[in-house]
Scaffold this motif. Structure first.
Motif, PDB file in Angstrom:
ATOM      1  N   LEU A 140       0.818  -1.210   0.000  1.00 22.05           N
ATOM      2  CA  LEU A 140       0.000   0.000   0.000  1.00 22.05           C
ATOM      3  C   LEU A 140       0.855   1.263   0.000  1.00 22.05           C
ATOM      4  O   LEU A 140       1.901   1.305   0.637  1.00 22.05           O
ATOM      5  N   HIS A 141       0.378   2.289  -0.665  1.00 20.41           N
ATOM      6  CA  HIS A 141       1.053   3.589  -0.679  1.00 20.41           C
ATOM      7  C   HIS A 141       0.494   4.446   0.450  1.00 20.41           C
ATOM      8  O   HIS A 141      -0.168   5.467   0.234  1.00 20.41           O
ATOM      9  N   ARG A 142       0.784   3.981   1.650  1.00 19.07           N
ATOM     10  CA  ARG A 142       0.351   4.670   2.862  1.00 19.07           C
ATOM     11  C   ARG A 142       1.231   4.181   4.009  1.00 19.07           C
ATOM     12  O   ARG A 142       1.909   3.155   3.872  1.00 19.07           O
ATOM     13  N   PRO A 143       1.228   4.869   5.137  1.00 23.79           N
ATOM     14  CA  PRO A 143       2.005   4.366   6.277  1.00 23.79           C
ATOM     15  C   PRO A 143       1.498   3.002   6.730  1.00 23.79           C
ATOM     16  O   PRO A 143       0.288   2.716   6.678  1.00 23.79           O
ATOM     17  N   PRO A 175      10.744  10.438   2.713  1.00 24.71           N
ATOM     18  CA  PRO A 175      10.251  11.340   3.755  1.00 24.71           C
ATOM     19  C   PRO A 175      10.184  12.794   3.320  1.00 24.71           C
ATOM     20  O   PRO A 175       9.414  13.579   3.872  1.00 24.71           O
ATOM     21  N   ALA A 176      10.957  13.162   2.306  1.00 21.78           N
ATOM     22  CA  ALA A 176      10.964  14.553   1.856  1.00 21.78           C
ATOM     23  C   ALA A 176       9.674  14.913   1.116  1.00 21.78           C
ATOM     24  O   ALA A 176       9.175  16.033   1.225  1.00 21.78           O
ATOM     25  N   THR A 177       9.145  13.969   0.358  1.00 21.39           N
ATOM     26  CA  THR A 177       7.952  14.250  -0.451  1.00 21.39           C
ATOM     27  C   THR A 177       6.715  13.499   0.027  1.00 21.39           C
ATOM     28  O   THR A 177       5.602  13.818  -0.386  1.00 21.39           O
ATOM     29  N   GLY A 178       6.906  12.471   0.870  1.00 23.81           N
ATOM     30  CA  GLY A 178       5.776  11.640   1.284  1.00 23.81           C
ATOM     31  C   GLY A 178       5.367  10.628   0.243  1.00 23.81           C
ATOM     32  O   GLY A 178       4.318   9.987   0.365  1.00 23.81           O
ATOM     33  N   ALA A 179       6.190  10.437  -0.795  1.00 19.34           N
ATOM     34  CA  ALA A 179       5.866   9.498  -1.866  1.00 19.34           C
ATOM     35  C   ALA A 179       6.244   8.071  -1.480  1.00 19.34           C
ATOM     36  O   ALA A 179       7.224   7.842  -0.764  1.00 19.34           O
ATOM     37  N   TYR A 180       5.451   7.126  -1.992  1.00 20.71           N
ATOM     38  CA  TYR A 180       5.713   5.706  -1.782  1.00 20.71           C
ATOM     39  C   TYR A 180       5.902   5.032  -3.140  1.00 20.71           C
ATOM     40  O   TYR A 180       5.319   5.459  -4.141  1.00 20.71           O
TER      41      TYR A 180
END
Length: 309
Positions: free
Chosen positions: A213-216, A245-250
């Protein structure tokens, strides 16, 4: 005791889809079509297969067609240690009662197949957005309402009903973890199994469904530590996972077991320490899914040998 050589490590038939190449639903296809696909599994060295209803809905076959399937399995030399249901939630608002009925039929037929476990889950049909996505898990899918006590209680009752039927036939029930459902996190899965309260019901720790998943997500070893004590069956797959962590992208991608973010050598050994003796079913999405499943089968056997099995 199961050993590395005789442990049931099955191929999942997901990679073949639910229709023939010319679009005929597999439930209506001739037995020769089933044979051609199952022979590909056998040719890769598999001796076990999980005929998931995403490939062929055993719960909807007539007795005559089920007999044809048994004959084809015998001809190809494949054993069926498990049967998985996919996207057929027994609490689906439109078809839950149908899926419950199909589940009972699968349980009735499990002994004839030689299956020791039937897998159920609460994931539902893909949404149009999921069907358009490169990978379906990149779009939002169905969410069980975690605040709807009546729906939750119905889910518990229907799984109990299936479990009681299965217990009478010496069959186990396993519940597949999947995001945004009543068993969508380790804590929710443990709670649900405890609420069902049947000794033949356990967890399918298909945490690949969460890792991709593209989420935490929760710490991976911690998630496994919560669910492995209740694990009785295992859809096993792996993914790469990167977080910026810089962009929040997964970024995630399917990968063979040995290459992904989950250290399955450690996880499988830990499962054995906790008494796991269940069936492994190899899953993979994209590329040559069946070929990757064969690679994963050999990896699992190597890990089992290293663990003294």
């Amino acid at each position: 005791m199961r050993t590395a050589e005789n442990w049931p490590v099955a191929a999942n038939m997901l990679s073949f889809g639910s229709t023939t190449p010319d679009g005929i639903p597999n439930v209506d296809a001739p037995a020769e079509s089933w044979r051609a696909q199952l022979q590909q599994v056998a040719d890769l060295g598999f001796t076990h297969v999980d005929p998931t209803d995403a490939w062929l809905s055993i719960g909807e076959l007539s007795d005559a067609r089920f007999a044809e399937l048994l004959a084809v399995l015998k001809e190809t030399g494949l054993s069926v240690p498990s049967v998985s249901t996919t996207r057929r939630s027994v609490i689906d608002a439109a078809r839950g009662e149908d899926y419950l009925r199909f589940g009972h039929t699968i349980i009735d037929r499990a002994p004839e197949l030689g299956a020791e476990v039937v897998n159920f889950g609460f994931m539902q049909a893909l949404t149009p957005a999921q069907e358009r996505a490169l990978w379906f898990w990149l779009a939002e899918g169905h969410h069980d309402d975690l605040d709807d006590k009546d729906a939750y209680d119905l889910a518990v009752r229907r799984i109990r009903e299936l479990a009681d039927h299965a217990r009478d036939l010496g069959v186990q029930v396993s519940l597949e973890m999947y995001e945004d459902t009543y068993i969508g996190t380790p804590d929710l899965a443990v709670r649900f199994v405890q609420d069902v309260d049947r000794d033949n019901v356990g967890i399918n720790p298909d945490l690949g469904n969460l890792v991709r998943l593209h989420r935490p997500i929760e710490d991976i070893p911690t998630m496994f530590e919560k669910v492995l004590p209740l694990t009785n069956f295992w859809h096993i797959k792996n993914y790469t996972r990167d977080e910026d962590p810089a962009t929040g992208a997964y970024a995630t991608h399917p990968t063979p077991l040995v290459q992904g973010v989950v250290n399955y050598r450690a996880v499988i050994r830990r499962a054995l320490e906790l008494g796991f003796e269940g069936v492994f079913v190899c899953e993979h999405y994209g590329s040559d899914s069946l070929g990757v499943a064969a690679i994963n089968r050999e990896y699992i056997r190597e890990v089992l040998r290293g663990a003294g099995r």
